[in-house]
Design a protein around this motif. Structure first.
Motif: not given
Ligand code: CA
Length: 246
Positions: A23-28, A47-48, A67, A71, A116
């Motif tokens: 998952e690349d989205e830090q908020s998740i 993250r990738t 995910d 990116p 999501k």
């Protein structure tokens, strides 16, 4: 190469199933990692797409949360790559929940699918479900027995009587898939999509070739098989002892 942090947040559980979150989205990623750890899981974060593939091969996670929008690539390609070498349960995470996306994901070998925004509790329940369903035994896990064939799914070894059967990766996957559902006819399409992550709309000749090799290694007679029966136009069935005497 970017720096990979295996455990970016304080670990709560030193043991427990190992979850790779892609998952690349830090908020998740951040709150979800904390939630997983509180629930007793060990975690790693990719993250990738590139990190997902390298962390999977280096650390053999017990389950992957993947995910779709990354990116540097598409999660579906990551799923296909991982499936080529591993039967690790994969749960896809996507922003869209169309039937097409779901079908494509499952055809690529994903085990489940969440949309999501998801609730942490729901995803943790799904993780527990795929871990149970997968019944991925450890080295000391239970062996599967059908007739005089014994299979160690964790160690990826198989025996007929006392003799070990030397199998290639695909032959083993095929044997395990059939033996897990012994007595049931497994359709060709299911075997193609489960054992081969390829598009099975085309030829399934490769399946017949592998069945032939598997039969030979089992000492089975294709004309009057003891183990693997052909159900013409449908699929194959690993016969149980009960089936033999019918
Ligand atoms: Ca994303």
């Amino acid at each position: 190469m970017s720096e990979i942090s295996l455990n970016p947040y304080p670990a709560v559980a030193a043991r427990g199933p190992f979850v790779l979150l892609v998952e690349d989205e830090q908020s998740i990623a951040e709150p979800f990692t904390h939630a997983l750890q509180r629930a007793g899981f060990r975690t790693a974060l990719a993250r990738t797409a590139g990190e997902a593939i390298s962390l999977t091969s280096e650390h053999a996670p017990d389950v992957i949360l993947l995910d779709l929008a990354l990116p540097d690539g598409d999660g579906r390609d990551v799923c296909r790559r991982i499936r080529h070498d591993s039967s690790v349960p994969i749960i896809m995470i996507t922003a869209s929940g169309t039937v097409t996306d779901r079908v494509v994901g499952l055809e690529l070998g994903a085990d489940d699918y969440v949309v999501k925004p998801f609730s942490t509790a729901e995803v943790i329940a799904r993780i527990r479900a795929v871990l149970r369903r997968g019944q991925r035994p450890s080295a000391d896990g239970e062996h599967l027995r059908v007739q005089d064939v014994r299979i160690d799914p964790g160690g990826r070894r198989a025996w007929r009587g006392e003799d070990e059967i030397e199998l290639t990766r695909k032959e083993f996957d095929l044997l395990l898939r059939l033996a897990r559902e012994a007595g049931r006819v497994v359709p060709r399409e299911e075997l193609m999509s489960d054992v081969w992550d390829m598009n099975w709309f085309g030829s399934t000749k490769t399946l017949d070739v592998h069945i032939g090799w598997l039969r030979r290694k089992l000492g089975d007679d294709s004309g009057d098989p003891t183990y693997i029966r052909t159900v013409r136009g449908v699929g194959f069935c690993f016969a149980t002892e009960h089936d033999q005497f019918q």
